[in-house]
Structures are given as structure tokens and as C-alpha cells.
Design a protein around this motif. Structure first.
Motif, mmCIF file in Angstrom:
data_model
loop_
_atom_site.group_PDB
_atom_site.id
_atom_site.type_symbol
_atom_site.label_atom_id
_atom_site.label_comp_id
_atom_site.label_asym_id
_atom_site.label_seq_id
_atom_site.Cartn_x
_atom_site.Cartn_y
_atom_site.Cartn_z
ATOM 1 N N MET A 290 0.803 -1.262 0.080
ATOM 2 C CA MET A 290 -0.089 -0.014 0.011
ATOM 3 C C MET A 290 0.744 1.367 0.031
ATOM 4 O O MET A 290 1.905 1.368 0.501
ATOM 5 N N THR A 291 0.314 2.365 -0.772
ATOM 6 C CA THR A 291 1.193 3.434 -0.876
ATOM 7 C C THR A 291 0.987 4.239 0.498
ATOM 8 O O THR A 291 -0.316 4.417 1.122
ATOM 9 N N ALA A 292 2.138 4.922 1.028
ATOM 10 C CA ALA A 292 1.818 5.750 2.282
ATOM 11 C C ALA A 292 0.670 6.694 2.072
ATOM 12 O O ALA A 292 0.749 7.551 0.938
ATOM 13 N N THR A 293 -0.107 7.066 3.040
ATOM 14 C CA THR A 293 -0.963 8.106 3.013
ATOM 15 C C THR A 293 -0.526 9.470 2.449
ATOM 16 O O THR A 293 -1.362 10.371 1.632
ATOM 17 N N ALA A 294 0.432 9.776 2.872
ATOM 18 C CA ALA A 294 1.380 11.147 2.797
ATOM 19 C C ALA A 294 1.735 11.229 1.338
ATOM 20 O O ALA A 294 1.560 12.027 0.646
ATOM 21 N N ASP A 295 2.352 10.102 0.950
ATOM 22 C CA ASP A 295 2.527 10.284 -0.722
ATOM 23 C C ASP A 295 1.416 10.143 -1.563
ATOM 24 O O ASP A 295 1.253 10.818 -2.736
ATOM 25 N N LEU A 296 0.256 9.347 -1.143
ATOM 26 C CA LEU A 296 -1.068 9.271 -1.755
ATOM 27 C C LEU A 296 -1.569 10.628 -1.860
ATOM 28 O O LEU A 296 -2.052 11.305 -3.002
ATOM 29 N N GLY B 295 -16.574 16.045 9.453
ATOM 30 C CA GLY B 295 -16.677 17.017 8.187
ATOM 31 C C GLY B 295 -16.253 16.132 6.780
ATOM 32 O O GLY B 295 -16.295 16.710 5.589
ATOM 33 N N VAL B 296 -15.777 14.970 7.036
ATOM 34 C CA VAL B 296 -15.264 13.859 5.924
ATOM 35 C C VAL B 296 -16.539 12.963 5.646
ATOM 36 O O VAL B 296 -16.910 12.234 6.468
ATOM 37 N N VAL B 297 -16.889 12.941 4.393
ATOM 38 C CA VAL B 297 -17.989 11.956 3.906
ATOM 39 C C VAL B 297 -17.318 10.583 3.519
ATOM 40 O O VAL B 297 -16.532 10.729 2.806
ATOM 41 N N PHE B 298 -17.628 9.425 4.107
ATOM 42 C CA PHE B 298 -17.498 8.276 3.814
ATOM 43 C C PHE B 298 -18.574 7.542 2.947
ATOM 44 O O PHE B 298 -19.691 7.320 3.565
ATOM 45 N N ALA B 299 -18.570 7.500 1.694
ATOM 46 C CA ALA B 299 -19.605 6.798 1.114
ATOM 47 C C ALA B 299 -19.409 5.408 0.522
ATOM 48 O O ALA B 299 -18.323 5.160 0.174
ATOM 49 N N PRO B 300 -20.392 4.448 0.895
ATOM 50 C CA PRO B 300 -20.128 3.239 0.337
ATOM 51 C C PRO B 300 -19.672 2.977 -0.942
ATOM 52 O O PRO B 300 -20.141 3.668 -2.037
ATOM 53 N N GLY B 301 -18.704 2.298 -1.434
ATOM 54 C CA GLY B 301 -18.178 2.020 -2.355
ATOM 55 C C GLY B 301 -16.728 2.794 -2.932
ATOM 56 O O GLY B 301 -16.088 2.599 -3.683
ATOM 57 N N LYS B 302 -16.560 3.985 -2.211
ATOM 58 C CA LYS B 302 -15.465 4.867 -2.107
ATOM 59 C C LYS B 302 -14.243 4.030 -1.704
ATOM 60 O O LYS B 302 -14.528 3.082 -0.925
ATOM 61 N N HIS B 303 -13.116 4.505 -1.983
ATOM 62 C CA HIS B 303 -11.951 3.713 -1.508
ATOM 63 C C HIS B 303 -11.189 4.675 -0.284
ATOM 64 O O HIS B 303 -11.348 5.801 -0.165
ATOM 65 N N VAL B 304 -10.919 3.836 0.752
ATOM 66 C CA VAL B 304 -10.271 4.437 1.844
ATOM 67 C C VAL B 304 -8.754 3.945 2.164
ATOM 68 O O VAL B 304 -8.634 2.772 1.981
ATOM 69 N N TRP B 305 -8.057 4.829 2.518
ATOM 70 C CA TRP B 305 -6.600 4.364 2.935
ATOM 71 C C TRP B 305 -6.172 4.893 4.349
ATOM 72 O O TRP B 305 -6.684 5.891 4.654
ATOM 73 N N ALA B 306 -5.700 3.913 5.252
ATOM 74 C CA ALA B 306 -5.382 4.533 6.410
ATOM 75 C C ALA B 306 -3.954 3.712 6.777
ATOM 76 O O ALA B 306 -3.555 2.869 6.393
ATOM 77 N N ASP B 307 -3.219 4.623 7.408
ATOM 78 C CA ASP B 307 -1.867 4.200 8.053
ATOM 79 C C ASP B 307 -1.565 5.171 9.431
ATOM 80 O O ASP B 307 -2.504 5.852 9.866
ATOM 81 N N ALA B 308 -0.346 4.931 9.714
ATOM 82 C CA ALA B 308 0.018 5.759 11.122
ATOM 83 C C ALA B 308 0.023 7.159 10.828
ATOM 84 O O ALA B 308 -0.209 7.824 11.896
ATOM 85 N N ASP B 309 -0.088 7.717 9.745
ATOM 86 C CA ASP B 309 -0.218 9.161 9.375
ATOM 87 C C ASP B 309 -1.779 9.589 9.365
ATOM 88 O O ASP B 309 -1.981 10.740 9.679
ATOM 89 N N GLY B 310 -2.684 8.714 9.189
ATOM 90 C CA GLY B 310 -4.050 9.251 9.072
ATOM 91 C C GLY B 310 -5.006 8.256 7.991
ATOM 92 O O GLY B 310 -4.596 7.217 7.859
ATOM 93 N N VAL B 311 -6.002 9.020 7.916
ATOM 94 C CA VAL B 311 -7.046 8.374 7.007
ATOM 95 C C VAL B 311 -7.558 9.175 5.796
ATOM 96 O O VAL B 311 -7.649 10.374 6.097
ATOM 97 N N LEU B 312 -7.463 8.653 4.685
ATOM 98 C CA LEU B 312 -7.886 9.459 3.301
ATOM 99 C C LEU B 312 -8.816 8.646 2.866
ATOM 100 O O LEU B 312 -9.013 7.449 2.832
ATOM 101 N N VAL B 313 -9.752 9.208 2.078
ATOM 102 C CA VAL B 313 -11.007 8.778 1.252
ATOM 103 C C VAL B 313 -11.340 9.428 0.171
ATOM 104 O O VAL B 313 -11.124 10.884 0.017
ATOM 105 N N GLU B 314 -11.559 8.880 -0.961
ATOM 106 C CA GLU B 314 -11.865 9.277 -2.354
ATOM 107 C C GLU B 314 -13.213 10.315 -1.989
ATOM 108 O O GLU B 314 -14.172 10.082 -1.300
ATOM 109 N N ARG B 315 -13.347 11.429 -2.689
ATOM 110 C CA ARG B 315 -14.207 12.337 -2.534
ATOM 111 C C ARG B 315 -15.390 11.764 -3.533
ATOM 112 O O ARG B 315 -15.432 11.095 -4.409
#
Length: 154
Positions: free
Chosen positions: A1-7, A134-154
């Protein structure tokens, strides 16, 4: 998995970053997958039922409203998630059995822990968009998580 910071450096305009500071509790710090969701308050029956179905590498995002009063995930539910192929669980609330969960090959992020168990009435919503900090997590979108935090597709 790519690091969230790099992503984020590569795709920041396509992603939302969760500013909420969650603890890494599971045996895997880095995990990603398609989003599945549950909205519930102090009742984990839907969490248990959902994680007992094939996960196919998905990440279950549980919006517990930030409640610290009772755990939405424990060691048996987390073990079921591993058995059924889930990549991870992100909980806007608390878990319990953190030492046992830390030994499982599963990503788990939560606000913390509380040994109090939750209700088992099945009250809540499954696979609906949930908004956490303030971040929307919608079913089917992709989420990435690591020690730096959580990212999700808009």
C-alpha cells in the motif's frame, strides 16, 4: 500500500483527509479497501452482523457519533472480521479488548477503548453515507489508513 502522505501528494485534489486523531489499535497499521458503512449509537448488533459477512478486502467505517460510553467492536467481532476477509475497521467511537485486537491481522482505528459492552438491538443504518469530522465516507469509495491518518475518495 502507498503511504497516505505520498498518496495525498499525488492525488490530494481527489481525496479528503480525516483530521480526527484516531488511535491505531489493530495488528495492522496500514490498510485500505472499498468503504462499507454503519451508523449506530451504543448498539453494535449491525456491526457484528456485517463483519460476519464476506468482506472481500473492504473497510467498515462505523459512525458511532464519537461516543466513548460503550464499545462498538470487541475481540470476537474483530476476529470474525479477519475470518471473513475484511481489511479493517474505522470506528468513530470506542472498542474494547484492545490487546487481543492488537494481535489480529486487521487494521483497526478508533477513538480509544472502554470495557463496557454496547446494546444488541440492531438499531442503526447500513451502507449509507456517513460524515465524520466533516469528511463523507460513502459506500463504494476507497479509503486508505496508516500511521499518518485516513484518506478517502471524494
Amino acid at each position: 500500500m502507498t503511504a497516505t502522505a505520498d498518496l495525498y501528494d499525488d492525488r490530494g485534489e481527489e481525496l479528503d483527509s480525516l483530521s480526527l486523531q484516531l488511535q491505531d489499535i489493530g495488528g495492522r497499521t496500514a490498510f485500505d479497501g472499498p468503504v462499507r458503512t454503519i451508523r449506530c449509537h451504543r448498539d453494535n448488533a449491525l456491526v457484528k452482523a456485517t463483519l460476519a459477512t464476506p468482506g472481500d478486502g473492504a473497510v467498515l467505517v462505523v459512525d458511532g457519533g464519537g461516543s466513548l460510553e460503550s464499545a462498538l467492536v470487541g475481540d470476537l467481532i474483530a476476529a470474525s472480521a479477519v475470518e471473513h476477509g475484511w481489511a479493517g475497521i474505522i470506528v468513530h467511537g470506542v472498542i474494547r479488548d484492545r490487546e487481543a485486537i492488537g494481535d489480529l491481522p486487521l487494521g483497526v482505528k478508533a477513538l480509544g477503548s472502554n470495557p463496557r459492552k454496547s446494546a444488541k438491538d440492531g438499531v442503526g443504518d447500513v451502507d449509507v453515507p456517513v460524515t465524520i469530522a466533516g469528511v463523507v465516507f460513502a459506500p463504494g469509495k476507497h479509503v486508505w489508513a496508516d500511521a499518518d491518518g485516513v484518506l478517502v475518495e471524494r
